[in-house]
Design a protein around this motif. Structure first.
Motif, PDB file in Angstrom:
ATOM      1  N   ASP A   1       0.866  -1.262   0.043  1.00 15.72           N
ATOM      2  CA  ASP A   1       0.027   0.103  -0.096  1.00 15.72           C
ATOM      3  C   ASP A   1       0.778   1.375  -0.176  1.00 15.72           C
ATOM      4  O   ASP A   1       0.185   2.390  -0.336  1.00 15.72           O
ATOM      5  N   LEU A   2       2.258   1.226   0.139  1.00 14.01           N
ATOM      6  CA  LEU A   2       2.894   2.418   0.312  1.00 14.01           C
ATOM      7  C   LEU A   2       3.813   2.515  -1.184  1.00 14.01           C
ATOM      8  O   LEU A   2       4.035   3.736  -1.113  1.00 14.01           O
ATOM      9  N   GLU A   3       3.264   1.648  -1.994  1.00 11.59           N
ATOM     10  CA  GLU A   3       4.049   2.209  -3.384  1.00 11.59           C
ATOM     11  C   GLU A   3       3.599   3.361  -3.934  1.00 11.59           C
ATOM     12  O   GLU A   3       4.430   4.015  -4.726  1.00 11.59           O
ATOM     13  N   ASP A   4       2.352   3.674  -3.864  1.00  8.63           N
ATOM     14  CA  ASP A   4       1.771   4.739  -4.981  1.00  8.63           C
ATOM     15  C   ASP A   4       2.262   6.029  -4.323  1.00  8.63           C
ATOM     16  O   ASP A   4       2.551   7.048  -5.071  1.00  8.63           O
ATOM     17  N   VAL A   5       2.405   6.143  -2.833  1.00  9.27           N
ATOM     18  CA  VAL A   5       2.830   7.316  -2.256  1.00  9.27           C
ATOM     19  C   VAL A   5       4.356   7.464  -3.056  1.00  9.27           C
ATOM     20  O   VAL A   5       4.787   8.827  -3.400  1.00  9.27           O
TER      21      VAL A   5
END
Length: 255
Positions: free
Chosen positions: A215-219
């Motif tokens: 979930d941290l990828e997009d940021v």
């Protein structure tokens, strides 16, 4: 025994889901920790004072030093009035999301347990480790584990990871707190647990690529497109799947 030498391994996260922000400011997460064969070395011996030395100029020497925090917690918990000399040889990049600091403090707890003959079991050492950091308990046992809560609720799982793991470290500095602060939470209701997905599909890289996300990828990708470029290049050379973004950004690619 008055001297001990321990290896202190790094870890990767195979997928990471952020469920919600907690009242204490942390986030509830779901991930699978996997120990990797990248090690720091820690030598310890009983001494008259508490001393700490390292080959790295990036390690703090004050209260925030996790090795010294582990010493204080251990000595206070068991009423030990002594000293110890610690020498830390760093190989794991500092702040790379590989868990080096947490692993070091776990190794110190295990080393002190041996040096002073306390006989504490892994559960007790894990309890002490949770006072230092969320993922310290994982490093008490290592291996592969399903982690929930802040990452401190650890359930070891029996699964063999049949791949070579490549760690890419492009030296892009991204703090964990900043990533979480800019994260847009999404719902994971109705999804199978990461534990179930990993255990049932560990030998199916295409399935893992489809189902295991971070979930941290997009940021990170939004503000640091070079990281997305690295991921794309890794796909091009035929890797299995991209599994993690770390604090300074480490990209873990399984072949």
């Amino acid at each position: 025994m008055d001297r001990v030498k321990l290896l202190s391994p790094g870890k990767i996260n195979i997928g990471l889901r952020v469920w919600r922000k907690r009242e204490d400011g942390y986030h509830d997460i779901e991930t699978v920790f996997h120990e990797v064969k990248l090690f720091d070395e820690i030598e310890m011996e009983i001494s008259d004072e508490i001393e700490f030395e390292t080959n790295s100029n990036e390690i703090p020497r004050g209260f925030e030093n996790l090795c010294l925090k582990a010493v204080r917690i251990f000595f206070e918990s068991f009423g030990i009035h002594s000293g110890v000399r610690i020498y830390l040889k760093k190989r794991i990049p500092v702040g790379a999301g590989l868990g080096g600091g947490s692993s070091n403090s776990a190794a110190v707890l295990k080393g002190l347990n041996i040096l002073f003959g306390v006989g504490a079991d892994d559960d007790l050492l894990s309890e002490l480790g949770s006072l230092i950091g969320s993922d310290v308990p994982f490093f008490i046992k290592g291996g592969t584990a399903y982690a929930t809560g802040r990452g401190e609720i650890i359930e070891p799982i029996e699964v063999k990871v049949p791949y070579k793991i490549v760690i890419v470290y492009p030296n892009v500095k991204v703090s964990t707190s900043w990533v979480y602060g800019n994260l847009n939470l999404r719902s994971h209701d109705g999804e199978e647990s990461l534990k179930k997905i990993v255990v049932e599909n560990i030998d199916k890289p295409d399935k893992l690529r489809e189902l295991v996300k971070n979930d941290l990828e997009d940021v990170v990708f939004r503000y640091h497109p070079i990281v997305a470029d690295v991921k794309e290049k890794l796909y091009e050379i035929g890797g299995g799947f991209f599994t993690d973004v770390g604090e300074w950004f480490s990209c873990f690619w399984i072949f």
